[in-house]
Scaffold this motif. Structure first.
Motif, PDB file in Angstrom:
ATOM      1  N   ALA A 202       3.567-102.445  87.239  1.00 54.81           N
ATOM      2  CA  ALA A 202       2.876-101.426  86.462  1.00 54.81           C
ATOM      3  C   ALA A 202       1.440-101.859  86.160  1.00 54.81           C
ATOM      4  CB  ALA A 202       3.621-101.154  85.153  1.00 54.81           C
ATOM      5  N   ALA A 203       0.504-100.951  86.329  1.00 61.35           N
ATOM      6  CA  ALA A 203      -0.893-101.248  86.042  1.00 61.35           C
ATOM      7  C   ALA A 203      -1.139-101.222  84.542  1.00 61.35           C
ATOM      8  CB  ALA A 203      -1.795-100.222  86.732  1.00 61.35           C
ATOM      9  N   ALA A 204      -2.189-101.904  84.126  1.00 60.16           N
ATOM     10  CA  ALA A 204      -2.545-101.898  82.704  1.00 60.16           C
ATOM     11  C   ALA A 204      -3.146-100.539  82.345  1.00 60.16           C
ATOM     12  CB  ALA A 204      -3.543-103.004  82.410  1.00 60.16           C
ATOM     13  N   PRO A 205      -2.705 -99.920  81.263  1.00 62.07           N
ATOM     14  CA  PRO A 205      -3.306 -98.641  80.849  1.00 62.07           C
ATOM     15  C   PRO A 205      -4.794 -98.797  80.603  1.00 62.07           C
ATOM     16  CG  PRO A 205      -1.282 -99.073  79.636  1.00 62.07           C
ATOM     17  CD  PRO A 205      -1.608-100.334  80.371  1.00 62.07           C
ATOM     18  N   SER A 206      -5.558 -97.755  80.873  1.00 62.43           N
ATOM     19  CA  SER A 206      -7.010 -97.808  80.743  1.00 62.43           C
ATOM     20  C   SER A 206      -7.494 -96.775  79.738  1.00 62.43           C
ATOM     21  CB  SER A 206      -7.676 -97.552  82.094  1.00 62.43           C
ATOM     22  OG  SER A 206      -9.076 -97.409  81.950  1.00 62.43           O
ATOM     23  N   ALA A 207      -8.442 -97.182  78.884  1.00 60.86           N
ATOM     24  CA  ALA A 207      -9.031 -96.245  77.929  1.00 60.86           C
ATOM     25  C   ALA A 207      -9.821 -95.154  78.645  1.00 60.86           C
ATOM     26  CB  ALA A 207      -9.935 -97.002  76.959  1.00 60.86           C
ATOM     27  N   ALA A 208     -10.240 -95.425  79.890  1.00 59.78           N
ATOM     28  CA  ALA A 208     -10.987 -94.428  80.654  1.00 59.78           C
ATOM     29  C   ALA A 208     -10.154 -93.183  80.935  1.00 59.78           C
ATOM     30  CB  ALA A 208     -11.475 -95.036  81.972  1.00 59.78           C
ATOM     31  N   TRP A 209      -8.838 -93.305  80.869  1.00 61.20           N
ATOM     32  CA  TRP A 209      -7.974 -92.145  81.112  1.00 61.20           C
ATOM     33  C   TRP A 209      -8.096 -91.114  80.001  1.00 61.20           C
ATOM     34  CZ3 TRP A 209      -2.902 -95.301  82.435  1.00 61.20           C
ATOM     35  CH2 TRP A 209      -3.106 -95.991  83.626  1.00 61.20           C
ATOM     36  N   LEU A 210      -8.725 -91.499  78.881  1.00 63.45           N
ATOM     37  CA  LEU A 210      -8.916 -90.585  77.755  1.00 63.45           C
ATOM     38  C   LEU A 210     -10.333 -90.021  77.687  1.00 63.45           C
ATOM     39  CD1 LEU A 210      -7.037 -92.384  74.839  1.00 63.45           C
ATOM     40  CD2 LEU A 210      -6.440 -90.190  75.840  1.00 63.45           C
ATOM     41  N   ASP A 211     -11.165 -90.324  78.671  1.00 66.14           N
ATOM     42  CA  ASP A 211     -12.567 -89.920  78.637  1.00 66.14           C
ATOM     43  C   ASP A 211     -12.707 -88.419  78.910  1.00 66.14           C
ATOM     44  OD1 ASP A 211     -15.261 -89.597  78.759  1.00 66.14           O
ATOM     45  OD2 ASP A 211     -15.607 -90.993  80.416  1.00 66.14           O
ATOM     46  N   PRO A 212     -13.093 -87.614  77.915  1.00 63.93           N
ATOM     47  CA  PRO A 212     -13.191 -86.170  78.130  1.00 63.93           C
ATOM     48  C   PRO A 212     -14.411 -85.753  78.934  1.00 63.93           C
ATOM     49  CG  PRO A 212     -13.907 -86.722  75.913  1.00 63.93           C
ATOM     50  CD  PRO A 212     -13.409 -88.005  76.533  1.00 63.93           C
ATOM     51  N   LEU A 213     -15.329 -86.695  79.197  1.00 73.83           N
ATOM     52  CA  LEU A 213     -16.541 -86.383  79.948  1.00 73.83           C
ATOM     53  C   LEU A 213     -16.420 -86.733  81.427  1.00 73.83           C
ATOM     54  CD1 LEU A 213     -19.193 -87.717  77.384  1.00 73.83           C
ATOM     55  CD2 LEU A 213     -18.299 -85.385  77.624  1.00 73.83           C
ATOM     56  N   ALA A 214     -15.273 -87.214  81.841  1.00 67.80           N
ATOM     57  CA  ALA A 214     -15.117 -87.696  83.216  1.00 67.80           C
ATOM     58  C   ALA A 214     -14.543 -86.657  84.164  1.00 67.80           C
ATOM     59  CB  ALA A 214     -14.240 -88.952  83.224  1.00 67.80           C
ATOM     60  N   PHE A 215     -14.265 -85.446  83.685  1.00 66.32           N
ATOM     61  CA  PHE A 215     -13.679 -84.427  84.554  1.00 66.32           C
ATOM     62  C   PHE A 215     -14.664 -84.008  85.640  1.00 66.32           C
ATOM     63  CE2 PHE A 215     -11.153 -83.861  80.671  1.00 66.32           C
ATOM     64  CZ  PHE A 215      -9.875 -83.884  81.208  1.00 66.32           C
ATOM     65  N   ASP A 216     -14.142 -83.713  86.817  1.00 67.51           N
ATOM     66  CA  ASP A 216     -14.960 -83.302  87.950  1.00 67.51           C
ATOM     67  C   ASP A 216     -15.156 -81.791  87.918  1.00 67.51           C
ATOM     68  OD1 ASP A 216     -16.380 -83.248  90.271  1.00 67.51           O
ATOM     69  OD2 ASP A 216     -14.633 -83.403  91.601  1.00 67.51           O
ATOM     70  N   GLY A 217     -15.956 -81.327  86.978  1.00 70.73           N
ATOM     71  CA  GLY A 217     -16.252 -79.907  86.886  1.00 70.73           C
ATOM     72  C   GLY A 217     -15.416 -79.212  85.830  1.00 70.73           C
ATOM     73  N   PHE A 218     -15.871 -78.014  85.433  1.00 71.04           N
ATOM     74  CA  PHE A 218     -15.202 -77.259  84.376  1.00 71.04           C
ATOM     75  C   PHE A 218     -13.874 -76.670  84.831  1.00 71.04           C
ATOM     76  CE2 PHE A 218     -14.411 -73.140  82.298  1.00 71.04           C
ATOM     77  CZ  PHE A 218     -14.265 -73.576  80.995  1.00 71.04           C
ATOM     78  N   GLY A 219     -13.806 -76.212  86.077  1.00 74.47           N
ATOM     79  CA  GLY A 219     -12.602 -75.547  86.571  1.00 74.47           C
ATOM     80  C   GLY A 219     -11.347 -76.391  86.450  1.00 74.47           C
ATOM     81  N   PRO A 220     -11.322 -77.589  87.054  1.00 77.93           N
ATOM     82  CA  PRO A 220     -10.132 -78.443  86.917  1.00 77.93           C
ATOM     83  C   PRO A 220      -9.829 -78.799  85.470  1.00 77.93           C
ATOM     84  CG  PRO A 220     -11.533 -79.220  88.698  1.00 77.93           C
ATOM     85  CD  PRO A 220     -12.320 -78.160  87.969  1.00 77.93           C
ATOM     86  N   CYS A 221     -10.876 -79.035  84.677  1.00 76.49           N
ATOM     87  CA  CYS A 221     -10.665 -79.368  83.266  1.00 76.49           C
ATOM     88  C   CYS A 221      -9.984 -78.221  82.536  1.00 76.49           C
ATOM     89  CB  CYS A 221     -12.001 -79.700  82.613  1.00 76.49           C
ATOM     90  SG  CYS A 221     -11.912 -79.947  80.824  1.00 76.49           S
ATOM     91  N   ALA A 222     -10.493 -76.994  82.724  1.00 76.40           N
ATOM     92  CA  ALA A 222      -9.916 -75.831  82.041  1.00 76.40           C
ATOM     93  C   ALA A 222      -8.478 -75.599  82.473  1.00 76.40           C
ATOM     94  CB  ALA A 222     -10.762 -74.596  82.339  1.00 76.40           C
TER      95      ALA A 222
END
Length: 504
Positions: A202-222
């Motif tokens: 198992a990989a170590a959990p990353s805080a980057a997985w919670l980054d709300p600014l990292a989405f690739d565009g509005f469509g996938p985020c929405a």
């Protein structure tokens, strides 16, 4: 019981605080804070919800699934503040029906606060009973029966009958059953998550997985946030037992906030653990593999826990669906009880069992209606059933958003009384309501696509037509009811402050 400073009524008038809810015959003080929280959590079906949603979210945004869960929680939390403030002011088991009527009038109250909520709940009951039956048959090793629609439907109807009988007996018994069912769910989720994190690769959990600014565009985020938004749906069911809860104007509101935060923590832990173990690869156990999308927990459980304990996870998902089904039976009958007591539905829904002190007739009617709807949808088509369930999203966003805005409008003359009132009765509910209505528009846009769901008609998505059809059918029902219950629609906001029907 104390009430806050009088709020401005629609039209600019300042009215005295509404009276305590009329005695509808329910057993007061049946549950405390812990019982209310248990009912709220159970109604969301956390094990089932995360199992069938996490994979779809990961397919959309990859390792940012936890960020989507967090963003989806924001409008839920903001809406929860509106529910809490309105309940403190008007602790009535009719909840959204009463609140929307007081803010916007009887037409909006009946259609959005009553009809939309009940149709969404009734449709969800068909899904929950079917899911519970399927997982139960799998857990019992009856895989052939689990793949047989007739066997699943028959089992689902039987489960509905058993849970209807429990709901009819009283809230105390139902809450006791929910403690056990919820405990099994949480034990399975946290046991699965802990085992997944402890696996050697198992990989170590990353805080980057919670980054709300990292989405690739509005469509996938929405799209991902909309998926996450509705896995929180159901916590408001606990408000419908406010008249049977200790300190009814305060405890349910606290339970709302506690239950939503517990849900967030449970979902984030499960998401982090699952991503750490499986990753986002498109093959094998990876969450990017479409074959794993529709049931992440059941798909990964054998590798995480072994074949024996994997059955326990299947059973937990079954328990999750049945637990939510029990709570929806409780909430729907009490909402109808309030509507009937205030003169907005036939008096048969206001009948309370003399010994159990529950809306026994309404509970039986809703249980029978759910069973009948399930059989009808199965006879029409399994695809039709699936699209009907998907259409619930429109209804949820509609009544959550309307309730949040009702809070702002009802308390509009009181918002300058203190910074707390401005924030909790105005700013936060307004933001939540606007977010929910934006989700409504976005959902309608997505559902209009004929490729959305399994059915379409003349180039329009079947899910959209079913959702829009619910509103059209509600408008027709409103016209029929309006001719028979004239006092409610004539006197409007006053009708939900003073009872018009009294049943022993």
């Amino acid at each position: 019981m104390t009430h806050p400073t009088p709020a401005a009524e629609p039209g600019g008038r300042t009215a005295a605080p509404p009276p305590s809810p009329p005695d509808k015959g329910l057993r007061r003080g049946s549950v405390g804070l812990l019982g209310a929280v248990a009912l709220g959590l159970s109604s969301v079906a956390p094990a089932y919800s995360i199992a069938v949603t996490l994979g779809l979210v990961t397919l959309t945004v990859g390792e940012l699934a936890p960020a989507a869960l967090l963003l989806g929680f924001v409008p839920i939390l903001l809406t929860a503040f509106a529910f809490r403030e309105l309940n403190r002011r008007m602790p009535d088991c009719g909840t959204t029906f009463v609140w929307t009527t007081r803010a916007f009038g009887p037409v909006a109250g009946w259609l959005v606060g009553g009809w939309v909520v009940q149709i969404a709940t009734l449709t969800a009951m068909t899904a929950l009973s079917s899911v519970g039956a399927t997982y139960l048959l799998h857990a019992l090793g009856l895989d052939a029966a689990a793949g047989n629609p007739a066997a699943v439907t028959g089992t689902a109807v039987l489960l509905l009958a058993v849970l209807t009988a429990i709901a009819r007996r009283g809230l105390h018994l139902a809450a006791s059953v929910q403690y056990v069912l919820l405990g099994l769910q949480l034990l399975a989720l946290f046991g699965f998550g802990t085992a997944a994190l402890l696996r050697p690769h198992a990989a170590a959990p990353s805080a980057a997985w919670l980054d709300p600014l990292a989405f690739d565009g509005f469509g996938p985020c929405a799209q991902a946030v909309l998926l996450c938004l509705f896995i929180y749906w159901g916590w408001d069911s606990l408000i419908t037992v406010n008249e049977e809860t200790e300190d009814s104007d305060r405890v349910p509101g606290r339970a709302v906030l506690v239950s939503t935060f517990v849900l967030l923590g449970t979902y984030l832990f499960t998401a982090f653990a699952t991503l750490s173990f499986a990753g986002t690869g498109e093959t094998g156990l990876g969450l990017g593999n479409p074959a794993n999308a529709t049931d992440v927990l059941a798909g990964l459980a054998p590798s995480v826990l072994g074949a024996g304990l994997a059955k326990a996870v299947e059973l937990a998902i079954c328990v999750s669906a049945l637990s939510a089904l029990l709570t929806t039976l409780i909430s729907s009958s009490r909402a109808a009880l309030s509507m009937a007591t205030h003169g907005a539905l036939p008096s048969v829904f206001a009948r309370v069992h003399p010994r159990h002190r529950t809306p026994a007739t309404g509970t039986l009617l809703f249980g029978a209606a759910a069973a009948g709807l399930l059989v009808l949808l199965q006879l029409l088509s399994a695809r039709f059933l699936g699209d009907t369930i998907l259409s619930i999203g429109l209804l949820i966003a509609c009544y959550y958003g309307t309730t949040a805005l009702a809070c702002v409008w009802y308390f509009r003359g009181h918002l300058r009384a203190s910074p707390r009132d401005l924030l909790l009765k105005g700013v936060l509910p307004l933001l939540g309501g606007l977010m929910m209505l934006a989700a409504f528009v976005r959902s309608a846009y997505d559902m209009y696509d004929p490729a959305y769901g399994s059915t379409s008609f003349h180039g329009v998505g079947g899910v959209f037509l079913l959702g829009a059809g619910s509103f059209v059918l509600g408008a027709a029902a409103l016209l029929a009811v309006r001719s028979r219950h004239t006092r409610f629609f004539r006197e409007g906001r006053t009708a939900v402050a003073d009872p018009t029907v009294t049943e022993d």
